[in-house]
Design a protein around this motif. Structure first.
Motif, PDB file in Angstrom:
ATOM      1  N   PHE A 454       5.038  17.230  -8.679  1.00 38.26           N
ATOM      2  CA  PHE A 454       4.124  17.011  -7.565  1.00 38.26           C
ATOM      3  C   PHE A 454       3.242  15.820  -7.850  1.00 38.26           C
ATOM      4  N   ARG A 455       2.823  15.211  -6.764  1.00 42.17           N
ATOM      5  CA  ARG A 455       1.840  14.136  -6.802  1.00 42.17           C
ATOM      6  C   ARG A 455       0.688  14.540  -5.898  1.00 42.17           C
ATOM      7  N   GLY A 456      -0.510  14.232  -6.301  1.00 45.12           N
ATOM      8  CA  GLY A 456      -1.680  14.556  -5.505  1.00 45.12           C
ATOM      9  C   GLY A 456      -2.867  14.801  -6.402  1.00 45.12           C
ATOM     10  N   LEU A 457      -4.052  14.565  -5.859  1.00 43.16           N
ATOM     11  CA  LEU A 457      -5.289  14.690  -6.635  1.00 43.16           C
ATOM     12  C   LEU A 457      -6.058  15.921  -6.183  1.00 43.16           C
ATOM     13  N   GLY A 458      -6.406  16.778  -7.142  1.00 44.68           N
ATOM     14  CA  GLY A 458      -7.156  17.976  -6.831  1.00 44.68           C
ATOM     15  C   GLY A 458      -6.618  19.180  -7.573  1.00 44.68           C
ATOM     16  N   GLU A 459      -6.974  20.375  -7.107  1.00 42.20           N
ATOM     17  CA  GLU A 459      -6.495  21.618  -7.700  1.00 42.20           C
ATOM     18  C   GLU A 459      -5.141  21.962  -7.088  1.00 42.20           C
ATOM     19  N   ALA A 460      -4.140  22.206  -7.940  1.00 44.27           N
ATOM     20  CA  ALA A 460      -2.786  22.427  -7.456  1.00 44.27           C
ATOM     21  C   ALA A 460      -2.165  23.647  -8.113  1.00 44.27           C
ATOM     22  N   VAL A 461      -1.306  24.319  -7.328  1.00 44.55           N
ATOM     23  CA  VAL A 461      -0.487  25.410  -7.850  1.00 44.55           C
ATOM     24  C   VAL A 461       0.938  25.174  -7.359  1.00 44.55           C
ATOM     25  N   ASP A 479     -11.821   3.762 -10.413  1.00 47.14           N
ATOM     26  CA  ASP A 479     -12.870   4.042  -9.436  1.00 47.14           C
ATOM     27  C   ASP A 479     -12.584   3.472  -8.060  1.00 47.14           C
ATOM     28  N   ASP A 480     -11.356   2.982  -7.821  1.00 47.79           N
ATOM     29  CA  ASP A 480     -10.971   2.487  -6.511  1.00 47.79           C
ATOM     30  C   ASP A 480     -10.467   3.667  -5.694  1.00 47.79           C
ATOM     31  N   PRO A 481     -11.157   4.068  -4.614  1.00 50.83           N
ATOM     32  CA  PRO A 481     -10.748   5.267  -3.893  1.00 50.83           C
ATOM     33  C   PRO A 481      -9.366   5.149  -3.271  1.00 50.83           C
ATOM     34  N   PHE A 482      -8.993   3.956  -2.806  1.00 52.07           N
ATOM     35  CA  PHE A 482      -7.671   3.816  -2.210  1.00 52.07           C
ATOM     36  C   PHE A 482      -6.598   3.958  -3.278  1.00 52.07           C
ATOM     37  N   THR A 483      -6.780   3.291  -4.407  1.00 53.79           N
ATOM     38  CA  THR A 483      -5.818   3.393  -5.492  1.00 53.79           C
ATOM     39  C   THR A 483      -5.701   4.830  -5.973  1.00 53.79           C
ATOM     40  N   ALA A 484      -6.832   5.517  -6.077  1.00 55.25           N
ATOM     41  CA  ALA A 484      -6.803   6.907  -6.523  1.00 55.25           C
ATOM     42  C   ALA A 484      -6.009   7.770  -5.567  1.00 55.25           C
ATOM     43  N   ALA A 485      -6.237   7.594  -4.264  1.00 56.88           N
ATOM     44  CA  ALA A 485      -5.538   8.430  -3.291  1.00 56.88           C
ATOM     45  C   ALA A 485      -4.061   8.097  -3.218  1.00 56.88           C
ATOM     46  N   MET A 486      -3.694   6.858  -3.533  1.00 52.85           N
ATOM     47  CA  MET A 486      -2.284   6.468  -3.524  1.00 52.85           C
ATOM     48  C   MET A 486      -1.653   6.607  -4.904  1.00 52.85           C
ATOM     49  N   ASP A 487      -2.380   7.198  -5.849  1.00 49.09           N
ATOM     50  CA  ASP A 487      -1.911   7.335  -7.226  1.00 49.09           C
ATOM     51  C   ASP A 487      -0.566   8.045  -7.249  1.00 49.09           C
ATOM     52  N   LEU A 488       0.417   7.394  -7.829  1.00 50.06           N
ATOM     53  CA  LEU A 488       1.765   7.946  -7.837  1.00 50.06           C
ATOM     54  C   LEU A 488       2.117   8.626  -9.151  1.00 50.06           C
ATOM     55  N   SER A 489       1.126   8.822 -10.027  1.00 52.95           N
ATOM     56  CA  SER A 489       1.419   9.554 -11.256  1.00 52.95           C
ATOM     57  C   SER A 489       1.845  10.966 -10.881  1.00 52.95           C
ATOM     58  N   GLU A 490       2.698  11.543 -11.688  1.00 52.01           N
ATOM     59  CA  GLU A 490       3.402  12.763 -11.291  1.00 52.01           C
ATOM     60  C   GLU A 490       3.448  13.769 -12.439  1.00 52.01           C
ATOM     61  N   ARG A 491       3.306  15.051 -12.105  1.00 51.95           N
ATOM     62  CA  ARG A 491       3.515  16.138 -13.059  1.00 51.95           C
ATOM     63  C   ARG A 491       4.916  16.688 -12.814  1.00 51.95           C
TER      64      ARG A 491
END
Length: 811
Positions: A454-461, A479-491
């Motif tokens: 999954f990709r996404g920022l926040g609490e995930a299950v 600290d760039d909000p757009f970059t953070a929201a588009m962050d493609l790092s993945e678990r």
């Protein structure tokens, strides 16, 4: 004059709070209506390759044209104008009045992450293509918003970076495309950039916005902030910014009205801002009683325009032994290799994203064009570092939930990817939503170890088949909000599944952006549930591709960048193709010398295998008609008519300008006017391919050139000396008669296109502008005409000059 008098009368009917509220915007994409003066709501939308509309959803598809780098590669302002007219047609269909495009920042370094959305490294080519685009859109009764004013040429720390550039550098390079477009196409809007320039953020830059853009160039349109870029009420109003977006909670509105009441901002300044907004509304037909003068032009076929731009922009950079064009009748077996061959990368990432109704992939295009051949496909090497969104075998529903977990809305989705930027679906209550969930079933075709992520920022299950694979928090970097929201790092996680046995799947995410206040005034949620079934490993995929290529008459390898490489929000770290694509090309080319490589990228990549291949074609991000256009070019139905709009390095290490990272918040443009081919010429290093390069399918002999000073016209006689009809882009550069270390060795001053049959001679005419030899003189604070001797050099690229004409005492 009557139009302006009427608008002034309308402004006088409005009270201060109404005027200030109009300048604050109504919501993410619109301005408020004021019925008492006949003003309807004005709607804005992202571009520049399509018109997305006000909702970020594939349920509202758009025509998707090739990337702006592709449009610039046509070197054809009239084709850009036609593309603009199509986009105006799309905008009217979607109820959009203002297109947030074109992007005319320059390719200062090859590492700019958003270069696919800009045109070129050269200010003249950028300005002329941009002017054609603006004319076309506005002829369709839709406003353009030329962006990002100015020096927004990289993405790193873009919200806060202060660009330090000398006045000459700004005037001769970065301001120049805006100046050309303002003077030649009269745009109705300009967007102020996030960044600062020489100590002032652009939304507050009175000198550049009020003095240069308006007073000096005569711009009479609206200046709108980039979204969330406005920071200070008084400085923005006095600095020339008319609209603060997105609304309604901005530095304008009540804050602006209060500043007027306190005497910090004169009300006349606000009245002038409102008048410009009403003029915009009148121009797009949203102000009753003030005619727009718009007459609907003829309807255009969107897919045909997309197809034409894709074919005309294709740049052939290698064609050993005239491998291309291929002869369909000689082909019995064709190997098509590469992940992007089956799933073309048709556009870049970020706010330029639009959703096509249909896409023709390179694989589909070649299969349709070669009904008599066996076309065999292999992945070869997958460039993606993230899993593709769950799709095949999944039946999924997207559920929006409130803070207590109760369902607010749900709807079926074809794949598990979600991007809310600007708006949520109509059924979702933006103020109450706190979580999103992909939930449903998966029936695997293949048993074994399946990979989920999954990709996404926040609490995930993340839960699969009753097993919790992840329960925790995913936090952003930087600290760039757009970059953070588009962050493609993945678990990523693995779990064993049985073929044919249906299992339950769920990804529940409480996004950081929804933690308080729901979606709020600006929605920004990006997430995906990824999946990969068991299959051959990377080594086996390459071996399979090599074997298929060896047994085929020709191998077509499509290599690409990914959204992790080219996107808004971040810059590139290198020019290497991602994954094992370089290895794939080398191995396939060694197995079959008749290997054609198609580079599906929006801007330069390193090609270390170039000399080992039979042919190399640059297709940029080719839009929705990618495969159809590619097949036509490869099989000779159309010529690859593109020429490079930017210099293509062999290695990043050779590039003379590379720095994009600020130091303590400041990015110095210490290279001055030497970027692109100007910098390469100064460094004395040869790139892989010069600005303007492109081979085509025929040969051209440049025979003579003569310049008429009275008409300022350069006439070039050339002959098609090859075996096929073809199109040529005749390029004219100006060079000082004597080398001057403070000036480029040469710079583009004009170009023209010609078409000729084999053996036919044609005459190209290029009007050299009167300002071709002007230099910004910081000592006097103005332009100075260099009246010394100059040469006009004519050729096929900045590095392939065939003729020259000497002049005396300037031009």
């Amino acid at each position: 004059m009557q139009q302006h008098a009427t608008i002034a009368e309308l402004v006088g009917k409005l009270d201060l709070d109404t005027k200030a509220g109009l300048l604050a915007g109504q919501d993410i994409w619109t301005l408020p209506a004021v019925p008492e003066i006949g003003l309807r709501s004005v709607v804005m939308s992202d571009g520049p390759v399509g018109v997305r509309g006000v909702r970020w959803t594939p349920e509202d598809p758009s025509v998707v044209l090739p990337s702006p780098t592709a449009l610039a590669a046509t070197w054809d302002p009239e084709l850009a104008r036609r593309a603009g007219r199509l986009l105006a047609q799309e905008a009217r269909r979607k109820g959009v009045h203002v297109l947030l495009a074109p992007t005319v920042n320059l390719h200062r370094t090859p590492l700019g992450g958003r270069h696919f959305e800009c045109y070129s490294e050269d200010p003249l080519l950028t300005g002329l293509i941009g002017a054609g685009y603006v004319r076309g859109v506005q002829e369709g009764g839709v406003a353009t918003t030329v962006k990002h004013f100015v020096a927004n040429d990289s993405e790193t720390e873009r919200y806060t970076v202060d660009v330090r550039a000398e006045e000459r550098t700004l005037r001769e390079l970065y301001l120049r495309p805006f100046e050309i477009i303002v003077r030649e196409a009269r745009p109705w809007g300009v967007m102020a950039a996030y960044n600062g320039v020489n100590g002032s953020t652009m939304t507050e830059h009175a000198r550049l916005q009020n003095e240069v853009l308006r007073a000096e160039w005569g711009f009479d349109g609206v200046i709108v902030s980039d979204w969330t870029a406005a920071r200070d009420t008084v400085r923005a109003a006095l600095g020339g910014m008319d609209l603060a977006m997105p609304g309604p909670h901005t530095v304008y509105g009540p804050a602006l009205a209060q500043a007027v009441r306190e005497g910090a901002v004169p009300e006349q300044v606000v009245d002038t801002m409102v008048a410009r907004v009403l003029l915009l509304a009148a121009r797009v037909g949203a102000l009753d009683g003030v005619p727009s003068g718009f007459t609907a032009p003829e309807e255009l076929d969107g897919n045909e325009v997309a197809r034409e731009v894709a074919a005309r922009s294709a740049v052939l950079v290698r064609n050993d032994n005239a491998l291309l064009p291929l002869r369909a009748e000689d082909l019995r077996t064709v190997a098509v290799i590469g992940a992007a061959a089956d799933e073309a990368r048709i556009l870049g990432g970020g706010s330029a994203t639009v959703f096509p109704g249909e896409v023709v992939s390179p694989l589909a295009g070649l299969r349709a064009a070669l009904p008599g051949a066996e076309v065999r496909y292999c992945v070869g090497a997958d460039p993606r570092t993230t899993l593709p969104p769950a799709r095949d075998g999944f039946e999924l529903t997207l559920v929006a939930r409130d803070g207590a977990g109760a369902e607010l809305a749900s709807y079926a989705v074809p794949e598990a990817g979600l991007t809310w930027i600007g708006e949520v679906p109509e059924a979702v209550d933006a103020e109450r939503v706190r979580a999103v969930e992909f939930t449903g079933t998966f029936t695997p075709e293949v048993g074994g170890s399946h990979e989920f992520g999954f990709r996404g920022l926040g609490e995930a299950v993340l839960t699969v088949n009753g097993r919790v694979l992840f329960d925790g928090v995913s936090l952003p970097e930087g600290d760039d909000p757009f970059t953070a929201a588009m962050d493609l790092s993945e678990r990523r996680f693995r779990t064993d599944l049985v073929a044919g046995e249906t299992v339950r799947v769920s990804l529940l995410l409480h996004p950081l952006t929804l933690a308080e206040g729901g979606a709020g005034p600006f929605v920004f949620v990006v997430t995906a549930l990824g999946h990969a079934a068991p299959g051959p490993g990377p080594d086996a995929q390459i071996e399979q591709a090599v074997a298929v290529a060896r047994e085929s008459d020709v191998a077509v390898v499509v290599v690409s960048t990914t959204e992790e490489v080219e996107s808004e929000g971040f810059d590139r770290t290198d020019l290497a193709l991602p994954g094992r694509q370089d290895e794939l090309v080398r191995r396939v080319a060694a197995a079959n010398p008749r290997t054609v490589v198609v580079v599906n990228a929006g801007s330069p990549v390193e090609m270390p295998w170039l000399e080992q291949t039979g042919a190399v074609l640059l297709s940029w991000f080719p839009g929705q008609a990618a495969g159809t256009a590619l097949a036509e070019v490869l099989l000779g139905a159309r010529e690859p008519g593109g020429r490079l709009p930017t210099t293509w390095p062999a290695r990043l290490a050779d590039a003379p300008v590379v720095r994009v990272k600020p130091e303590q918040g400041v990015l110095h443009y210490e290279e001055g006017v030497f970027i692109g081919y100007r910098a390469w010429q100064r460094a004395g290093t040869a790139p892989a391919h010069w600005f303007g390069h492109g081979l085509g399918y025929t040969e051209w002999t440049y025979e003579s050139a003569r310049f008429d000073p009275a008409s300022r016209t350069l006439e070039v006689e050339l002959r098609n000396s090859g075996p096929r009809a073809g199109r040529e882009v005749v390029q004219v550069y100006c060079a000082p008669g004597e080398p001057d270390p403070n000036r480029p060795a040469r710079w583009l001053v004009g170009f023209a296109q010609v078409h000729a049959e084999p053996g036919e001679s044609v005459l190209a005419r290029v009007t050299v502008p009167g300002d071709a030899t002007r230099v910004w003189d910081s000592g006097v604070g103005g332009w100075r005409q260099d009246t010394g001797p100059h040469l006009l050099e004519v050729g096929r690229s900045a590095g392939d000059l065939r003729l020259s004409v000497g002049t005396v005492n300037g031009l």
